[in-house]
Write a protein that holds these residues in place. Sequence first.
Motif, PDB file in Angstrom:
ATOM      1  N   GLN A 227       0.847  -1.196   0.000  1.00  0.00           N
ATOM      2  CA  GLN A 227       0.000   0.000   0.000  1.00  0.00           C
ATOM      3  C   GLN A 227       0.877   1.238   0.000  1.00  0.00           C
ATOM      4  O   GLN A 227       1.966   1.244   0.565  1.00  0.00           O
ATOM      5  CB  GLN A 227      -0.893   0.011   1.245  1.00  0.00           C
ATOM      6  CG  GLN A 227      -1.929  -1.110   1.252  1.00  0.00           C
ATOM      7  CD  GLN A 227      -2.908  -0.968   2.401  1.00  0.00           C
ATOM      8  OE1 GLN A 227      -2.560  -1.182   3.549  1.00  0.00           O
ATOM      9  NE2 GLN A 227      -4.137  -0.603   2.100  1.00  0.00           N
ATOM     10  N   LYS A 228       0.372   2.291  -0.621  1.00  0.00           N
ATOM     11  CA  LYS A 228       1.087   3.571  -0.579  1.00  0.00           C
ATOM     12  C   LYS A 228       0.117   4.726  -0.794  1.00  0.00           C
ATOM     13  O   LYS A 228      -0.764   4.664  -1.659  1.00  0.00           O
ATOM     14  CB  LYS A 228       2.167   3.626  -1.662  1.00  0.00           C
ATOM     15  CG  LYS A 228       3.072   4.859  -1.576  1.00  0.00           C
ATOM     16  CD  LYS A 228       3.935   4.861  -0.310  1.00  0.00           C
ATOM     17  CE  LYS A 228       4.720   6.151  -0.128  1.00  0.00           C
ATOM     18  NZ  LYS A 228       5.495   6.115   1.140  1.00  0.00           N
ATOM     19  N   THR A 229       0.304   5.778   0.007  1.00  0.00           N
ATOM     20  CA  THR A 229      -0.430   7.027  -0.157  1.00  0.00           C
ATOM     21  C   THR A 229       0.611   8.105  -0.427  1.00  0.00           C
ATOM     22  O   THR A 229       1.487   8.338   0.405  1.00  0.00           O
ATOM     23  CB  THR A 229      -1.215   7.368   1.123  1.00  0.00           C
ATOM     24  OG1 THR A 229      -2.098   6.291   1.409  1.00  0.00           O
ATOM     25  CG2 THR A 229      -2.010   8.663   0.957  1.00  0.00           C
ATOM     26  N   THR A 230       0.534   8.744  -1.586  1.00  0.00           N
ATOM     27  CA  THR A 230       1.529   9.772  -1.888  1.00  0.00           C
ATOM     28  C   THR A 230       1.020  11.160  -1.541  1.00  0.00           C
ATOM     29  O   THR A 230       1.813  12.053  -1.231  1.00  0.00           O
ATOM     30  CB  THR A 230       1.911   9.744  -3.380  1.00  0.00           C
ATOM     31  OG1 THR A 230       0.722   9.801  -4.161  1.00  0.00           O
ATOM     32  CG2 THR A 230       2.683   8.467  -3.715  1.00  0.00           C
ATOM     33  N   SER A 361      -3.548   7.207  -3.822  1.00  0.00           N
ATOM     34  CA  SER A 361      -3.232   6.052  -2.976  1.00  0.00           C
ATOM     35  C   SER A 361      -3.561   4.781  -3.743  1.00  0.00           C
ATOM     36  O   SER A 361      -4.451   4.773  -4.598  1.00  0.00           O
ATOM     37  CB  SER A 361      -4.001   6.088  -1.653  1.00  0.00           C
ATOM     38  OG  SER A 361      -5.376   5.885  -1.858  1.00  0.00           O
TER      39      SER A 361
ATOM     40  N   TYR B  57     -11.910  10.614   2.499  1.00  0.00           N
ATOM     41  CA  TYR B  57     -10.473  10.597   2.189  1.00  0.00           C
ATOM     42  C   TYR B  57      -9.681  11.441   3.173  1.00  0.00           C
ATOM     43  O   TYR B  57      -8.643  12.006   2.829  1.00  0.00           O
ATOM     44  CB  TYR B  57     -10.272  11.118   0.750  1.00  0.00           C
ATOM     45  CG  TYR B  57      -9.150  10.444  -0.025  1.00  0.00           C
ATOM     46  CD1 TYR B  57      -8.948   9.072   0.030  1.00  0.00           C
ATOM     47  CD2 TYR B  57      -8.302  11.188  -0.853  1.00  0.00           C
ATOM     48  CE1 TYR B  57      -7.946   8.465  -0.706  1.00  0.00           C
ATOM     49  CE2 TYR B  57      -7.291  10.579  -1.598  1.00  0.00           C
ATOM     50  CZ  TYR B  57      -7.125   9.226  -1.512  1.00  0.00           C
ATOM     51  OH  TYR B  57      -6.123   8.626  -2.258  1.00  0.00           O
ATOM     52  N   PRO B  60      -5.668  10.475   3.806  1.00  0.00           N
ATOM     53  CA  PRO B  60      -4.697  11.054   2.855  1.00  0.00           C
ATOM     54  C   PRO B  60      -4.627  12.588   2.935  1.00  0.00           C
ATOM     55  O   PRO B  60      -3.544  13.166   2.775  1.00  0.00           O
ATOM     56  CB  PRO B  60      -5.212  10.577   1.492  1.00  0.00           C
ATOM     57  CG  PRO B  60      -5.872   9.271   1.798  1.00  0.00           C
ATOM     58  CD  PRO B  60      -6.559   9.515   3.122  1.00  0.00           C
ATOM     59  N   SER B  63      -2.613  13.360   5.944  1.00  0.00           N
ATOM     60  CA  SER B  63      -1.223  12.966   5.653  1.00  0.00           C
ATOM     61  C   SER B  63      -0.527  14.036   4.828  1.00  0.00           C
ATOM     62  O   SER B  63       0.611  14.431   5.123  1.00  0.00           O
ATOM     63  CB  SER B  63      -1.195  11.630   4.906  1.00  0.00           C
ATOM     64  OG  SER B  63      -1.767  10.605   5.695  1.00  0.00           O
ATOM     65  N   ILE B  68       3.238  13.552   5.597  1.00  0.00           N
ATOM     66  CA  ILE B  68       3.456  12.109   5.778  1.00  0.00           C
ATOM     67  C   ILE B  68       3.018  11.396   4.499  1.00  0.00           C
ATOM     68  O   ILE B  68       2.015  11.768   3.896  1.00  0.00           O
ATOM     69  CB  ILE B  68       2.631  11.568   6.975  1.00  0.00           C
ATOM     70  CG1 ILE B  68       2.971  12.342   8.251  1.00  0.00           C
ATOM     71  CG2 ILE B  68       2.862  10.073   7.176  1.00  0.00           C
ATOM     72  CD1 ILE B  68       2.041  12.033   9.424  1.00  0.00           C
ATOM     73  N   GLN B  69       3.789  10.380   4.074  1.00  0.00           N
ATOM     74  CA  GLN B  69       3.370   9.548   2.943  1.00  0.00           C
ATOM     75  C   GLN B  69       3.275   8.104   3.428  1.00  0.00           C
ATOM     76  O   GLN B  69       4.181   7.294   3.206  1.00  0.00           O
ATOM     77  CB  GLN B  69       4.359   9.688   1.785  1.00  0.00           C
ATOM     78  CG  GLN B  69       4.331  11.090   1.167  1.00  0.00           C
ATOM     79  CD  GLN B  69       5.126  11.165  -0.125  1.00  0.00           C
ATOM     80  OE1 GLN B  69       6.223  10.621  -0.232  1.00  0.00           O
ATOM     81  NE2 GLN B  69       4.574  11.842  -1.120  1.00  0.00           N
ATOM     82  N   PRO B  70       2.157   7.780   4.076  1.00  0.00           N
ATOM     83  CA  PRO B  70       2.053   6.463   4.706  1.00  0.00           C
ATOM     84  C   PRO B  70       1.780   5.368   3.681  1.00  0.00           C
ATOM     85  O   PRO B  70       1.444   5.651   2.533  1.00  0.00           O
ATOM     86  CB  PRO B  70       0.853   6.628   5.637  1.00  0.00           C
ATOM     87  CG  PRO B  70      -0.020   7.607   4.921  1.00  0.00           C
ATOM     88  CD  PRO B  70       0.928   8.563   4.247  1.00  0.00           C
ATOM     89  N   LYS B  71       1.915   4.137   4.134  1.00  0.00           N
ATOM     90  CA  LYS B  71       1.433   3.030   3.317  1.00  0.00           C
ATOM     91  C   LYS B  71      -0.089   2.941   3.477  1.00  0.00           C
ATOM     92  O   LYS B  71      -0.830   3.069   2.523  1.00  0.00           O
ATOM     93  CB  LYS B  71       2.107   1.727   3.772  1.00  0.00           C
ATOM     94  CG  LYS B  71       3.592   1.685   3.492  1.00  0.00           C
ATOM     95  CD  LYS B  71       4.184   0.312   3.758  1.00  0.00           C
ATOM     96  CE  LYS B  71       4.532   0.145   5.221  1.00  0.00           C
ATOM     97  NZ  LYS B  71       5.327  -1.071   5.505  1.00  0.00           N
ATOM     98  N   ILE B  72      -0.505   2.757   4.696  1.00  0.00           N
ATOM     99  CA  ILE B  72      -1.920   2.528   5.006  1.00  0.00           C
ATOM    100  C   ILE B  72      -2.565   3.864   5.392  1.00  0.00           C
ATOM    101  O   ILE B  72      -1.987   4.625   6.168  1.00  0.00           O
ATOM    102  CB  ILE B  72      -2.032   1.544   6.188  1.00  0.00           C
ATOM    103  CG1 ILE B  72      -1.367   0.204   5.824  1.00  0.00           C
ATOM    104  CG2 ILE B  72      -3.482   1.354   6.617  1.00  0.00           C
ATOM    105  CD1 ILE B  72      -0.963  -0.639   7.015  1.00  0.00           C
ATOM    106  N   ALA B  73      -3.746   4.149   4.831  1.00  0.00           N
ATOM    107  CA  ALA B  73      -4.428   5.414   5.135  1.00  0.00           C
ATOM    108  C   ALA B  73      -5.921   5.221   4.931  1.00  0.00           C
ATOM    109  O   ALA B  73      -6.373   5.021   3.800  1.00  0.00           O
ATOM    110  CB  ALA B  73      -3.918   6.535   4.229  1.00  0.00           C
TER     111      ALA B  73
END
Lengths: 369, 369
Positions: A227-230, A361, B57, B60, B63, B68-73
Amino acid sequence: MSKVGIIAYGTTPFTKEDHKIESILHKSTNDLFQKNPNIDKKEIDAVLVSTNNNSKYLSPILSEMTGIQPKIAHSIESLCNSGTNSIVSAFAYISSGLADMVLISGAERYDSPGQILEWDNSRGEFKHPIFWASIFSKSYKQKFGISDEELAIVSVKNHKQAKENPNALSKKTYTIQDVVNSKKLTEDLRLLDCSRPCTGSASILLASEEVVRKNTDRPVWITGIGQKTTSAGFTKNNSLSSMESTKIAGQSALKMANHTISDIDVAEVHDAFSVCEPMALESLGFVNPGKGMSIINDLHETNNFKINPRGGLIGTGHPLGATGISQTIEIVQQLQKSAEKRQTDNAEVGLIHNMSAAATSSTVLVLEK
Amino acid sequence: MSKVGIIAYGTTPFTKEDHKIESILHKSTNDLFQKNPNIDKKEIDAVLVSTNNNSKYLSPILSEMTGIQPKIAHSIESLCNSGTNSIVSAFAYISSGLADMVLISGAERYDSPGQILEWDNSRGEFKHPIFWASIFSKSYKQKFGISDEELAIVSVKNHKQAKENPNALSKKTYTIQDVVNSKKLTEDLRLLDCSRPCTGSASILLASEEVVRKNTDRPVWITGIGQKTTSAGFTKNNSLSSMESTKIAGQSALKMANHTISDIDVAEVHDAFSVCEPMALESLGFVNPGKGMSIINDLHETNNFKINPRGGLIGTGHPLGATGISQTIEIVQQLQKSAEKRQTDNAEVGLIHNMSAAATSSTVLVLEK
């Protein structure tokens, strides 16, 4: 980390009908239990609802309607990839040991509030996803010299494949000229390039290895998660012709599953709009940048259902909260060789790509028998 | 299962002010990072937003606002116990190995849509929580011979304790007569018996054992988790004078933590209305059925802040998505001996009780140093 597998699924048809969100959640859950009468509802530790619907407390409501008294019960929302976010959340509950069996039910109505993107000022006044899709289409076509007619093959292929999916919204096939001549939404986007909002629900049951083996003799395992949220705003991190979050999520999922992209036999990718399918294939590494349409073309000409066998979002419809779960069910059916006319040859390793809001994401899952 | 600890927290004041949900999420998250400047945002694998707000949303969006650029969001909703549901979800992501550091931010506006319970026909036309609270109050008072004046002590005590909480909505203290003479909402419920909706946000950072030890020298660990959903409709499974879901969740959490209720030195319990505090204490096993008010009385008279030191929901205010997180932060502060004028003696083991919709679902957490 203990193994997590899929033991059951259910769905509703995807339609333009007007149903209450509670009714369709219940309907796909009922379908799951009717197909799997041996499952003991008392063993269900968690019920997760995936949706963008504004109704609250849907997981306890669905639990009560279905006769389940879970420990864990909540909704999960992350726009269009709410479904795979819920699957990853369930995976975590199981592999952490907090749950042994988790029901996930995703649903959306045709009038989902998740279709309007209120916050992203980079869109100016344009709050509907067709505007990012239009910018992606223009950018992708210009950068790689792709024509409208070439891109239209995505829609032609996916509507064709959806004809073999009894639950798909689309019941028609179209020619390239039908797509190109369909209603012009923007300079770069025609109506038939778009997935359509609809009413639908899909449910899936995940369990720990021991519980999986007790309940089914043909399990499918979740072996890779990425998973990734940019960002939340689509102009911030995207090149406008590739999907950075998809690339990172894909690499993570394949690494976890100890596979390379060439091992993937069948895949569901998130074709919210025509241009998303070649972009996703490229970002996942199936093919070099700009070459996505060449494999889509080949698959279409040889009638090979390897990519988006259920008809993609364009053919199946896109009930946001249900989409990622419906994609996952399709890969389960492919690996279990029960996809009937949509069945692809040698389906041993499958991939799901589900994303939100201009690929800001992405989730990628790898499934194996 | 690897240990999961709490390394940082932040909050906004709880007020009646009109702020955008994104702004208050950002504000409590900022407070967390300002208090802990050494935390590396790049190490944050997941961002979970706990809210009943209809905006989509939000994870994100938060974030991106926070860098922050998380994996899970994703967002999590389960009405009033969304906050502790998010903490349990984060616990699962960490202990499964999918994440090492998880930011949770909960927020609500004073006009939260989670205050109206649309679905429960057992309420007839009465969709507001005051109606179940009124029925609980009548039932509890009748069954155990408790007067309005006796029950009013909950509100008196919690407003008193909230005066020592700089972020609390309430700034006043009240007498028993003030409570009993406050606006009559129903035959059995006065205005000052109710927690009040408000605008507020609370954020907390969870991590795996290794990351905890790298980031703090005074960690607090989540050692017990219990959850139970009995129904969505409040007349189905409740006795109307006890909380079945709380009882089951409490027993599970204590068992996991290898403690009995007598080991608990300080607790936050979900006093959405006055009657909920004695009912929760009884259902958790602190005291026998019908005897909750006797310990509340004792604590009040001796000025002992053991139960609801931050002032409970009645004194602190109840911004739904933030409440469970704010309760957890209070117990962290108590165990770290940083609760200032609210500090209780010998706080080594703490408990959080957070519930939704007439205790149709409950979460109980046990925290230890």
